[in-house]
Design a protein around this motif. Structure first.
Motif, PDB file in Angstrom:
ATOM      1  N   UNK A   1      49.710  76.314  95.359  1.00 49.43           N
ATOM      2  CA  UNK A   1      50.424  75.338  94.535  1.00 49.43           C
ATOM      3  C   UNK A   1      51.808  75.050  95.134  1.00 49.43           C
ATOM      4  N   UNK A   2      52.469  76.112  95.618  1.00 43.16           N
ATOM      5  CA  UNK A   2      53.783  75.929  96.238  1.00 43.16           C
ATOM      6  C   UNK A   2      53.690  75.026  97.460  1.00 43.16           C
ATOM      7  N   UNK A   3      52.670  75.263  98.278  1.00 43.71           N
ATOM      8  CA  UNK A   3      52.519  74.478  99.508  1.00 43.71           C
ATOM      9  C   UNK A   3      52.187  73.028  99.192  1.00 43.71           C
ATOM     10  N   UNK A   4      51.262  72.824  98.263  1.00 41.51           N
ATOM     11  CA  UNK A   4      50.757  71.473  98.027  1.00 41.51           C
ATOM     12  C   UNK A   4      51.428  70.744  96.867  1.00 41.51           C
ATOM     13  N   UNK A   5      52.441  71.358  96.260  1.00 42.17           N
ATOM     14  CA  UNK A   5      53.135  70.689  95.159  1.00 42.17           C
ATOM     15  C   UNK A   5      53.822  69.419  95.632  1.00 42.17           C
ATOM     16  N   UNK A   6      54.352  69.454  96.853  1.00 45.39           N
ATOM     17  CA  UNK A   6      55.036  68.278  97.403  1.00 45.39           C
ATOM     18  C   UNK A   6      54.111  67.382  98.209  1.00 45.39           C
ATOM     19  N   UNK A   7      52.852  67.784  98.323  1.00 50.69           N
ATOM     20  CA  UNK A   7      51.929  67.034  99.170  1.00 50.69           C
ATOM     21  C   UNK A   7      51.776  65.563  98.762  1.00 50.69           C
ATOM     22  N   UNK A   8      51.647  65.232  97.466  1.00 52.25           N
ATOM     23  CA  UNK A   8      51.476  63.808  97.127  1.00 52.25           C
ATOM     24  C   UNK A   8      52.628  62.950  97.633  1.00 52.25           C
ATOM     25  N   UNK A   9      53.867  63.383  97.420  1.00 50.38           N
ATOM     26  CA  UNK A   9      55.003  62.584  97.878  1.00 50.38           C
ATOM     27  C   UNK A   9      55.001  62.461  99.396  1.00 50.38           C
ATOM     28  N   UNK A  10      54.822  63.587 100.080  1.00 48.40           N
ATOM     29  CA  UNK A  10      54.850  63.582 101.539  1.00 48.40           C
ATOM     30  C   UNK A  10      53.716  62.730 102.084  1.00 48.40           C
ATOM     31  N   UNK A  11      52.527  62.907 101.540  1.00 53.84           N
ATOM     32  CA  UNK A  11      51.378  62.187 102.075  1.00 53.84           C
ATOM     33  C   UNK A  11      51.399  60.706 101.705  1.00 53.84           C
ATOM     34  N   UNK A  12      51.920  60.367 100.530  1.00 54.45           N
ATOM     35  CA  UNK A  12      52.050  58.953 100.182  1.00 54.45           C
ATOM     36  C   UNK A  12      53.093  58.279 101.065  1.00 54.45           C
ATOM     37  N   UNK A  13      54.200  58.994 101.323  1.00 51.09           N
ATOM     38  CA  UNK A  13      55.202  58.465 102.251  1.00 51.09           C
ATOM     39  C   UNK A  13      54.605  58.297 103.638  1.00 51.09           C
TER      40      UNK A  13
END
Length: 237
Positions: free
Chosen positions: A121-133
């Motif tokens: 969860x810690x690793x992928x919590x920011x994934x949507x923002x990073x991957x959408x960017x």
């Protein structure tokens, strides 16, 4: 180990670019599609890691992501503009799919005996923002890269009457500008408010510096891929 990060960055250029050409040599066009999926997803996870190299703060993922530009240039050179744009669309579809899959994991209630969900969860919590960017930046800069590659190709062919020559110009001329677009758009969308302005400036400077180097170094690999395609044609003709 002194200069560990710097040595790893330099070595990764040859490993990743060589890996892409190896995929092409073994699997042909499908190998390029497969590499595009792998590198765009993996680079968007790698980019969450901040390291220090060559005296500046930088995220990982720059070199791996740079190989996606080599992938579209190989597609453009050997299979044409339509297939190069198809490669970009596959990369976008793969990343959208990965975002949906990775976020679905958090809909489950973990077992009391679970030891991994917190770290994931810690690793992928920011994934949507990073991957959408990354998706937005990837779509803009890669579509520009394909357009610019073929624009320069058509211009040199008209100017010099030779379709084969000036591979280095269409490769570097398109990639250097598209990488600048990618560096600015992605890092501002992904990291504004996450890192300080000073760190973001360092990331931009180092990131584009890496892309300049990788853009120049990927040219021999593009010539190599074209030679593989020509050799295969000679054998099967």
């Amino acid at each position: 180990m002194p200069f560990q990060n710097e040595l790893l960055q330099l070595a990764s250029v040859f490993v990743f670019f060589g890996g892409l050409v190896a995929f092409f040599r073994i699997f042909g066009k499908n190998g390029i599609f497969a590499w595009t999926v792998i590198c765009t997803i993996a680079a968007n996870i790698e980019v969450l890691i901040l390291v220090r190299a060559f005296g500046l703060e930088t995220t990982l993922g720059n070199v791996l992501f740079a190989s996606s530009f080599l992938a579209t240039d190989i597609m453009s050179e050997i299979y044409g503009k339509k297939e190069a744009n198809r490669c970009v669309k596959i990369g976008i579809a793969a990343n959208v799919t990965f975002i949906l899959i990775s976020q679905s994991w958090f809909l489950y209630a973990p077992s009391e005996n679970d030891v991994m969900s917190g770290a994931i969860r810690t690793v992928f919590a920011n994934t949507p923002r990073v991957m959408l960017a990354s998706l937005f930046a990837y779509a803009v800069c890669e579509l520009y890269d394909v357009w610019a590659y073929h624009f320069l190709w058509a211009w040199t062919e008209r100017r010099f009457g030779d379709r084969r020559r000036f591979l280095w110009l269409r490769n570097n001329g398109s990639t250097l500008v598209s990488q600048l677009i990618n560096t600015v758009v992605f890092n501002l969308l992904a990291f504004a408010g996450v890192y300080s302005a000073g760190v973001i400036v360092q990331i931009l400077i180092f990131g584009y510096g890496i892309f300049i180097v990788t853009s120049l170094l990927d040219t021999p690999f593009l010539y190599w891929a074209r030679r593989i395609a020509e050799k295969h044609t000679e054998v099967t003709a």
